[in-house]
Write a protein that holds these residues in place. Structure first.
Motif, PDB file in Angstrom:
ATOM      1  N   TRP A   1      35.083 -41.713   2.350  1.00  0.00           N
ATOM      2  CA  TRP A   1      35.191 -43.178   2.327  1.00  0.00           C
ATOM      3  C   TRP A   1      34.545 -43.700   1.055  1.00  0.00           C
TER       4      TRP A   1
ATOM      5  N   GLU B   1      39.173 -48.615   7.897  1.00  0.00           N
ATOM      6  CA  GLU B   1      38.587 -48.625   9.238  1.00  0.00           C
ATOM      7  C   GLU B   1      37.682 -49.834   9.432  1.00  0.00           C
TER       8      GLU B   1
ATOM      9  N   GLN C   1      34.631 -52.042  10.942  1.00  0.00           N
ATOM     10  CA  GLN C   1      33.266 -51.627  11.260  1.00  0.00           C
ATOM     11  C   GLN C   1      32.849 -52.091  12.653  1.00  0.00           C
ATOM     12  N   TRP C   2      32.095 -51.229  13.308  1.00  0.00           N
ATOM     13  CA  TRP C   2      31.498 -51.553  14.590  1.00  0.00           C
ATOM     14  C   TRP C   2      29.983 -51.436  14.443  1.00  0.00           C
TER      15      TRP C   2
ATOM     16  N   SER D   1      25.680 -44.620   1.897  1.00  0.00           N
ATOM     17  CA  SER D   1      25.397 -45.432   3.082  1.00  0.00           C
ATOM     18  C   SER D   1      24.632 -46.691   2.702  1.00  0.00           C
TER      19      SER D   1
ATOM     20  N   THR E   1      28.168 -54.768   2.975  1.00  0.00           N
ATOM     21  CA  THR E   1      28.505 -55.405   4.244  1.00  0.00           C
ATOM     22  C   THR E   1      27.666 -56.658   4.472  1.00  0.00           C
TER      23      THR E   1
ATOM     24  N   LEU F   1      25.252 -49.746  11.753  1.00  0.00           N
ATOM     25  CA  LEU F   1      26.689 -49.739  11.512  1.00  0.00           C
ATOM     26  C   LEU F   1      27.247 -48.373  11.896  1.00  0.00           C
TER      27      LEU F   1
ATOM     28  N   SER G   1      31.105 -46.036  13.093  1.00  0.00           N
ATOM     29  CA  SER G   1      32.560 -45.966  13.195  1.00  0.00           C
ATOM     30  C   SER G   1      32.978 -46.303  14.622  1.00  0.00           C
TER      31      SER G   1
ATOM     32  N   ALA H   1      36.132 -53.743   5.646  1.00  0.00           N
ATOM     33  CA  ALA H   1      36.484 -52.462   6.261  1.00  0.00           C
ATOM     34  C   ALA H   1      36.014 -51.308   5.379  1.00  0.00           C
ATOM     35  N   ARG H   2      35.939 -50.153   5.990  1.00  0.00           N
ATOM     36  CA  ARG H   2      35.573 -48.937   5.256  1.00  0.00           C
ATOM     37  C   ARG H   2      36.870 -48.230   4.836  1.00  0.00           C
TER      38      ARG H   2
END
Length: 441
Positions: free
Chosen positions: A156, A176, A178-179, A212, A219, A250, A252, A273-274
């Motif tokens: 990513w 993807e 983010q959650w 990271s 973000t 954070l 996935s 998004a990633r």
């Protein structure tokens, strides 16, 4: 095409460049090869003098290959890999050469948690290729790719991801959403989704890697001023800290959560998004194979989502739509020219059936039309050349030369061999001529 120049590097010299690329210093290369630094240094200096170009440079207290060094290593290793893929042994005299009926190996760096799904889907999409996956973080994946330890990297992207110095193409696989992982009992744990601003006062658990940190900063930029409570190396540490109520993180949407987990995961609204991308070397992985790999990676993501988070799989935010899960044709395997010798081959010092220097010998003999005329060109006596040809034919199990109306000519088997390696050999010769400043035909 002209014969390979006399300054041709052999397989051992390519091995020396590979050791330097992998280890970053003559000292570590010496330890790996069990040869003294002085010996390796002399071999390297001799090679650079012969080719007329520096192949290694000092950089930040380490040694790395120059652009010419990388070009030589790539072209030479591709030629060696092509020679290794030929099967000549056991053929009757006069019979042709053919490719071994074996599976090719694709070495790819992937996220640590995705290896199994990717391996299974790649086996379904590309039945002629075995995946050798190296699980690592994005910076590690890019480092492996740049050192030619892998043929492709699935990672990513983030603000901290440096530009790739190796010739490459990048293909977007998916974006993807983010959650966030929240402790059970957190004030937002019962929400269907969460705003980042609602977590402004919570301590955050962040990964230790530069990727990271950079992605976390991107973000939060312009949204909240986060308070970093913990910096961790592994996902297991993040899970434990969040479960114990020490912070949020954070994650996935494919993070595994069970009924016994001490945390829940929820979608984050209005955050970037990633981006997951597939990076390949166009000289090692063809365009068709690259597209097939992209489809396999998307299929792997769908399979993982169906198993881990079916709600996310059915949601409108799911990032993969209408993947054509068709198996690739058998020709895809032929597009793969692995640049990295396998660790098993290295460990046992496996010899190839045909050496790079043998191509030069055969081309000179074929061009001269007789062993008598070829011997002085090769700086060898005619009897010695005859013996060398005989040993080569014995090793390969085929006749390579025969008498013709106009002298000595290559047999059909030898001609087929030369045709099979022509593209890889042409690339290698072009690099050698370029290093010497000579025009490439």
């Amino acid at each position: 095409m002209d014969a390979i120049p006399e300054e041709i590097p052999g397989r051992e010299e390519l091995r020396l460049l590979q050791l330097l690329a992998e280890n970053g210093s003559l000292e570590q290369a010496s330890q790996r090869s069990r040869q003294s630094q002085e010996t390796l240094s002399r071999r390297l200096n001799r090679l650079e003098r012969r080719l007329g170009a520096p192949l290694v440079e000092n950089h930040r207290n380490r040694q790395r290959l120059t652009r010419d060094g990388w070009s030589l290593l790539v072209a030479g290793t591709r030629l060696v890999s092509t020679l290794e893929s030929l099967h000549l042994g056991g053929a009757a005299p006069g019979e042709g050469c053919c490719a071994r009926s074996r599976l090719s190996t694709l070495r790819m760096a992937t996220p640590e948690t995705d290896c199994c799904d990717i391996t299974d889907c790649l086996a379904r999409h590309v039945p002629d290729i075995i995946l050798s996956a190296e699980g690592t973080h994005p910076a590690g994946a890019l480092d492996l790719f740049e050192r030619y330890a892998v043929d492709a990297a699935y990672l990513w992207e983030g603000d901290g991801t440096p530009q790739c110095r190796r010739p490459s193409t990048s293909q977007l696989v998916l974006e993807e959403p983010q959650w966030v992982a929240l402790p059970v009992g957190h004030r937002c744990a019962d929400r269907s989704s969460v705003e980042l601003a609602e977590l402004a006062e919570d301590p955050w658990v962040v990964g230790v890697s530069e990727d990271s940190h950079a992605f976390f900063a991107r973000t939060c930029r312009g949204r909240i001023a986060p308070r970093v409570g913990y910096v961790v190396e592994r996902e297991s540490e993040m899970r434990g800290l969040v479960s114990h109520g020490q912070g949020v993180a954070l994650v996935s949407p494919l993070t595994v959560v069970s009924c016994t987990s001490g945390f829940v995961i929820r979608p984050l609204r209005d955050v970037p998004a990633r981006r997951y991308v597939l990076i390949t070397d166009p000289g090692a992985v063809g365009a068709q194979l690259s597209r097939t790999l992209t489809a396999a990676l998307r299929s792997a993501y769908i399979s993982a989502a169906e198993r881990i988070n079916s709600g996310f799989r059915c949601s409108r935010s799911f990032p993969v739509r209408n993947v054509e899960a068709t198996a690739a044709g058998a020709g895809d395997a032929a597009l793969l020219r692995s640049l990295a010798l396998s660790s098993a081959q290295r460990a046992r010092g496996q010899d190839v059936s045909l050496e790079v220097e043998d191509l030069h010998l055969l081309r000179v003999v074929g061009k001269c039309g007789s062993l008598n005329r070829a011997a002085p060109v090769l700086l060898i006596t005619q009897p010695a050349l005859t013996r060398r040809i005989g040993r080569l034919e014995e090793r390969l199990g085929v006749r390579l030369l025969q008498r013709g109306p106009r002298g000595t000519v290559l047999t059909q088997a030898a001609q087929q061999l030369m045709d099979a390696v022509r593209d890889a050999e042409t690339g290698f010769v072009s690099v050698l001529l370029g290093l010497r400043g000579e025009p490439v035909n």
